[in-house]
Scaffold this active site. Structure first.
Site, PDB file in Angstrom:
ATOM      1  N   ASP A 268     -33.917 -30.168 -36.949  1.00  0.00           N
ATOM      2  CA  ASP A 268     -33.053 -30.595 -35.972  1.00  0.00           C
ATOM      3  C   ASP A 268     -33.083 -32.151 -36.054  1.00  0.00           C
ATOM      4  O   ASP A 268     -33.134 -32.683 -37.247  1.00  0.00           O
ATOM      5  CB  ASP A 268     -33.825 -30.318 -34.598  1.00  0.00           C
ATOM      6  CG  ASP A 268     -32.645 -30.331 -33.380  1.00  0.00           C
ATOM      7  OD1 ASP A 268     -32.100 -31.328 -33.092  1.00  0.00           O
ATOM      8  OD2 ASP A 268     -32.721 -29.258 -32.628  1.00  0.00           O
ATOM      9  N   HIS A 291     -30.445 -32.977 -38.675  1.00  0.00           N
ATOM     10  CA  HIS A 291     -29.196 -33.006 -37.587  1.00  0.00           C
ATOM     11  C   HIS A 291     -28.862 -34.606 -37.346  1.00  0.00           C
ATOM     12  O   HIS A 291     -27.934 -34.837 -36.591  1.00  0.00           O
ATOM     13  CB  HIS A 291     -29.264 -32.599 -36.178  1.00  0.00           C
ATOM     14  CG  HIS A 291     -29.433 -30.929 -36.320  1.00  0.00           C
ATOM     15  ND1 HIS A 291     -29.493 -30.147 -35.477  1.00  0.00           N
ATOM     16  CD2 HIS A 291     -29.605 -30.235 -37.242  1.00  0.00           C
ATOM     17  CE1 HIS A 291     -29.646 -28.775 -35.604  1.00  0.00           C
ATOM     18  NE2 HIS A 291     -29.545 -28.812 -37.012  1.00  0.00           N
TER      19      HIS A 291
END
Length: 469
Positions: A268, A291
């Site tokens: 993430d 991310h």
């Protein structure tokens, strides 16, 4: 994985500021783990070596001991070894009781050093280690502490805590060991539904974390919550690229946070900064996989989100799904303001520069709403590299609450086929210096932008100054 709760109140009304700074420095917890999954290869090391030396000025350091020279009594330090309390260290036997008993002994004995020896694997179930302790307790972690890999073995009353440390003052956690969250079965059961974090610093001040490695967190790897004056240096965070919701470093309701010279690769956001956070400075960051570096998400469920005074300086992002991202939900309120991203290089990043006021992380489509978190005074300077998507720069802003005062300075983003584009919706700002791809859709004659740029260059340098630890 680990929870640190240092909420002991103090009357500081009559304490001078300089003395208070030193007191806050003593009031910290340092967890040090230096082994784990390597995040980068040799070529990445070369890239990192080109980054400027970003070590912060060092203040008074807590005493660090030379472990090989330790004895049962090293001078006036008393060594408390978990093995002496029955810990087996074979990775299968439950060593929880031995850790609890060793903790009680060390915590109640002034000038103690609690030792987790090298070369062993200690299985420890979710446990709370409580203070206050007598004197300045040291915890030296040289072996590997592992969490139970079965979520059902966790305490249902405290599902967010594995190793919880509470009500400590001036404790020091250090060493060359490993803290492993054993998160694979959590990920398989969808970590987005559980809220278990790896390492958490909560309601604390004057915290220094140096050389820490955290791996395989059940959800977020390292969370900083409701804290002030935090300095993190040389941290390594790793989790598999497909592990859900395993943010590397998550900052919430915190101020005066410095993150530098750190390498993060997770499933993430490498770094996520959310509500009620300000004065956040990041320097020398390697991000990938993951991310990207994100402010948000903010405004979910019509909530108020405020993030101000954030600086990212000198970073390299590789193979991430986003680069420099601000993400907010429709229907929210509050603002993101005074943010600078500068000296950033990217390689094969899907969305290098992105503001998304229509963020919707939901299996169902999100309802259109008119209110939004206001986004303004955002500077992107000296950003270069390659984009995997055609839209290298995307400003998707609300018609009712537009993005304003955006500045692009010396931007060079390219796709492999040379078709990089900029997308703007309800966003105003200026670009100067070399700008590629051209950002004509952003152009504005608003004179306030020029004042804002000057303000960010000069007067707002103040928010690069953080409390010395």
């Amino acid at each position: 994985m680990i929870s640190l709760d240092l909420c002991e109140s103090r009357n500081t009304e009559e304490i001078p500021e300089e003395i208070m700074a030193k007191i806050l420095f003593l009031f910290f917890v340092l967890l040090t783990v230096t082994h784990g999954i390597a995040l980068i290869n040799l070529s990445d090391e070369v890239i990192l070596s080109e980054l400027e030396d970003l070590d912060a000025e060092e203040g008074d350091e807590a005493e660090f001991f030379d472990l090989p020279k330790w004895e049962t009594h090293r001078g006036n330090k008393i060594l408390v070894n978990v093995d002496s309390f029955g810990a087996v260290g074979d990775g299968a036997s439950d060593d929880t009781k031995a850790f609890v008993d060793a903790w009680k002994q060390a915590c109640s004995t002034p000038k103690s050093v609690l030792l987790v020896p090298a070369g062993r694997f200690y299985l420890v179930n979710p446990t709370r280690f409580r203070g206050p302790c007598a004197g300045r307790l040291r915890v030296q972690i040289e072996g590997t502490i592992i969490a139970p890999d079965e979520p059902k073995n966790w305490d249902p009353k405290n599902p967010r805590i594995w190793l919880g440390f509470f009500n400590l003052t001036g404790a020091l956690f250090q060493g060359g060991g490993v803290i492993d969250g054993s998160g694979s079965k959590w990920w398989a059961a969808s970590c987005k539904k559980n809220k278990t974090n790896a390492l958490t610093i909560y309601a604390s001040s004057g915290i220094k974390v140096k050389g820490l490695t955290i791996q395989n967190g059940q959800q977020m790897n390292f969370a900083i919550s409701r804290s002030d004056s935090i300095r993190i240096t040389g941290v390594k965070v790793s989790a598999p690229e497909d592990s859900p919701n395993t943010d590397g470093i998550h900052i919430t309701e915190s101020t005066n946070v410095v993150l530098q010279n750190s390498r993060i690769g997770t499933g993430d956001d490498c770094v996520s900064i959310v509500n009620a956070s300000s004065n956040i400075k990041m320097k020398g960051i390697y991000c990938g996989p993951g991310h990207g570096i994100s402010i948000g998400s903010l405004g979910k469920d019509n909530s108020v989100g405020i993030v101000t005074q954030v600086v990212l300086d000198n970073a390299f992002l590789r193979g991430t799904t986003n680069g420099l991202r601000i993400k907010t939900w429709q229907g929210g309120a509050g603002y993101v303001r005074a943010v600078r991203f500068q000296n950033v290089r990217m390689q094969d990043v899907s969305n290098p520069i992105i503001i998304d006021q229509f963020y919707c992380d939901s299996p169902k489509s999100c309802q259109n709403q008119t209110s939004a978190v206001e986004i303004s005074e955002i500077v992107y300077r000296n950003v270069s590299g390659t984009s995997k998507s055609q839209k290298a720069i995307k400003f998707a802003c609300s018609d009712n609450v537009p993005c304003s005062h955006i500045v692009l300075n010396n931007i060079n983003l390219e796709t492999r086929d040379g078709t990089a584009e900029v997308y703007c919706n309800s966003a105003t700002g200026i670009g100067y210096g070399y700008i590629h791809p051209s950002a004509e859709c952003l152009n504005s004659s608003d004179k306030k932008i020029e004042k804002m740029e000057a303000m960010l260059d000069e007067s707002k340098e103040e928010y690069l100054i953080h409390t010395e630890l």
